[in-house]
Motif scaffolding. Structure first.
Motif, PDB file in Angstrom:
ATOM      1  N   ILE A 123       7.983   4.948  -0.456  1.00 60.95           N
ATOM      2  CA  ILE A 123       7.785   3.567  -0.867  1.00 60.95           C
ATOM      3  C   ILE A 123       8.912   3.151  -1.814  1.00 60.95           C
ATOM      4  N   GLY A 124       9.090   1.826  -1.965  1.00 60.30           N
ATOM      5  CA  GLY A 124      10.059   1.310  -2.915  1.00 60.30           C
ATOM      6  C   GLY A 124      11.511   1.421  -2.493  1.00 60.30           C
TER       7      GLY A 124
ATOM      8  N   ALA B 162      17.778   1.331   9.427  1.00 65.11           N
ATOM      9  CA  ALA B 162      16.729   2.340   9.604  1.00 65.11           C
ATOM     10  C   ALA B 162      16.240   2.812   8.234  1.00 65.11           C
ATOM     11  N   PHE B 163      14.908   2.836   8.069  1.00 65.46           N
ATOM     12  CA  PHE B 163      14.287   3.293   6.836  1.00 65.46           C
ATOM     13  C   PHE B 163      13.256   4.377   7.150  1.00 65.46           C
ATOM     14  N   ARG B 164      12.756   5.014   6.114  1.00 61.14           N
ATOM     15  CA  ARG B 164      11.707   6.023   6.257  1.00 61.14           C
ATOM     16  C   ARG B 164      10.337   5.379   6.071  1.00 61.14           C
TER      17      ARG B 164
ATOM     18  N   THR C   8       4.707  -1.269  -0.893  1.00 58.90           N
ATOM     19  CA  THR C   8       5.938  -1.910  -0.450  1.00 58.90           C
ATOM     20  C   THR C   8       6.911  -0.819  -0.030  1.00 58.90           C
ATOM     21  N   LEU C   9       7.065  -0.649   1.272  1.00 55.03           N
ATOM     22  CA  LEU C   9       7.978   0.378   1.773  1.00 55.03           C
ATOM     23  C   LEU C   9       9.423   0.017   1.477  1.00 55.03           C
ATOM     24  N   VAL C  10       9.782  -1.246   1.767  1.00 49.20           N
ATOM     25  CA  VAL C  10      11.153  -1.710   1.551  1.00 49.20           C
ATOM     26  C   VAL C  10      11.075  -3.048   0.833  1.00 49.20           C
TER      27      VAL C  10
ATOM     28  N   ILE D 265       9.003  -5.026   3.637  1.00 49.76           N
ATOM     29  CA  ILE D 265       8.137  -4.410   4.638  1.00 49.76           C
ATOM     30  C   ILE D 265       6.974  -3.775   3.896  1.00 49.76           C
ATOM     31  N   LEU D 266       5.751  -4.163   4.261  1.00 54.25           N
ATOM     32  CA  LEU D 266       4.545  -3.699   3.594  1.00 54.25           C
ATOM     33  C   LEU D 266       3.791  -2.713   4.471  1.00 54.25           C
TER      34      LEU D 266
END
Length: 424
Positions: free
Chosen positions: A205-206, A199-201, A139-141, A121-122
């Protein structure tokens, strides 16, 4: 005038290369006239449509900005930005950017454009009124599972949570995928890392999958995923499993397999489990039943009684690819708060005709269906034999700032804008 940069560097160069007229933020979209034939689709009385853009490279989901600009995810071009500078409703500025990654979803929130890239996820910085990113992506994830159902569609919550669909790698978690009368892996280990929502924040990032929260389980693949803007609850559309008759011919006829299992609309809350691969929903029986890979015979319920049910169901194999709650006020009051669903169309309903290829409306209130679904926009696919022959296949939906409904099509590369003009 069309700009098609082939790299991120070229896309960023557009920030200085765009002529002043095009670099400026466009006005709030006007109400242009519709196409005489509604762009080839059929609509209920009082509605009409125009073609915003055509022959785009595999557009999937889209978002409409307050000024009428569109950002569209693309399986060939990463992100496509569209702008109408003349007020006729058609995009005359088209900018492709993003470095060539494949993307199925896009969202804009708090100065950033978010996009998936198959295993990541960018997040791109985005200036107000700009058509291209203001800098390279964070790059968040990263490191999400690839292969199988690989689209990492997502929804953003107001509290900054990023909900990501991680679809299954298999059809029904058989020890050998899609094998004749092959037993299912029990327990299905695949459920630990796929076939659910994580679920992510958005302020970190990373992240990897291990940093996320396994929010919900037992969802085979939910390309259509969104937050209801009224109650801020997550909803998804599940793609049901395939090949009941092909893999279990002693239990299912071809006609039964064409209609079953259903596609389903789920309300998703923390820790929910919807039962894939152990269960599927049979519309004719009106209940979840045990899958044959796990000892089911087409009617037995067994352990499936313990899994969460659906809000509504739809015919088998229609392939729901987008879900949008109608938050506008331009359409008649009966549409407000209901959900539009874009069905991509079937490939495996033989010997019955292939079906789907439509946008349907689902009446809803207080998180529940209040009536049967209605076909809203149709005519995307001509009457042709064989699977997957749709000239146009609905795959993305967005509600514009004026209440128009936008529909993206990844087969013909077309985007429609549907408006309400009143009964004649």
């Amino acid at each position: 005038m069309i700009y098609r940069p082939s790299s991120r560097a070229a896309a960023l160069a557009l920030l200085v290369l765009l002529p002043p007229k095009l670099a400026q933020r466009s006005a709030v979209p006007s109400r242009p006239g519709c196409a005489p034939d509604n762009g080839g689709i059929t609509l209920p009385p009082g509605f009409c449509a125009l073609i915003v853009a055509d022959n785009l490279p595999r557009p999937r989901h889209l978002v409409v900005m307050p000024n009428g600009d569109l950002f569209v995810s693309s399986l060939r071009a990463g992100i496509i930005a569209l702008r109408d500078t003349t007020g006729d409703g058609r995009a005359d500025v088209i900018s492709e950017w993003g470095g060539g990654f494949q993307s199925s979803d896009v969202a804009v929130r708090n100065g950033y454009l978010y996009a998936d890239a198959t295993t990541a996820i960018l997040r791109f910085p985005l200036r107000t009124g700009a058509l291209v990113a203001a800098g390279p992506a964070d790059t968040l994830v990263r490191g999400l599972p690839g292969g199988g159902h690989s689209a990492k569609t997502f929804a953003l919550a107001d509290d900054g949570t990023l909900y990501v669909n991680i679809g299954s790698a298999t059809n029904s978690c058989q020890t050998k995928d899609r094998a004749l009368e092959g037993a299912g892996a029990d327990p299905c280990v695949e459920r630990e890392s796929r076939a659910g929502i994580w679920a992510f924040r958005t302020d970190r990032i990373g992240q990897t999958q291990a940093d996320g929260v396994h929010f919900a389980s037992g969802i085979r693949n939910s390309v259509g995923i969104t937050m209801d803007p009224r109650d801020h609850v997550l909803y998804v559309m599940q793609h049901g499993r395939d090949q009941l008759a092909a893999n279990w011919p002693k239990l299912f006829t071809a006609d039964k397999s064409a209609e079953t299992p259903a596609e389903e609309l789920f309300e998703v809350r923390a820790h929910d489990d919807f039962g894939w691969p152990y269960c599927y929903f049979d519309r004719q029986l009106g209940q979840k039943v045990l899958a044959p890979e796990f000892g089911g015979d087409g009617t037995s319920v067994g352990r499936c009684a313990g899994y969460k049910g659906n809000v509504a169901s739809y015919p088998g194999h229609w392939a729901p690819n987008a879900l949008a709650f109608y938050s506008g006020t331009a359409f008649p009051a009966r549409y407000r708060g209901g959900a539009f669903i874009a069905f991509h169309g079937s490939w495996n309903r033989a010997p019955l005709p292939q079906a789907g290829y439509a946008v349907v409306f689902q009446p809803m209130a207080n998180g529940r269906a209040t009536g049967a679904y209605e076909v809203f926009a149709n005519g995307f696919r001509p009457e042709t034999p064989g699977p997957g022959l749709g000239t146009h296949r609905p795959t993305g939906l967005a509600v514009g700032p004026d209440g128009s409904l936008y529909v993206a099509d990844d087969a013909g590369g077309r985007i429609w804008r549907i408006m309400y003009v009143g009964a004649k």
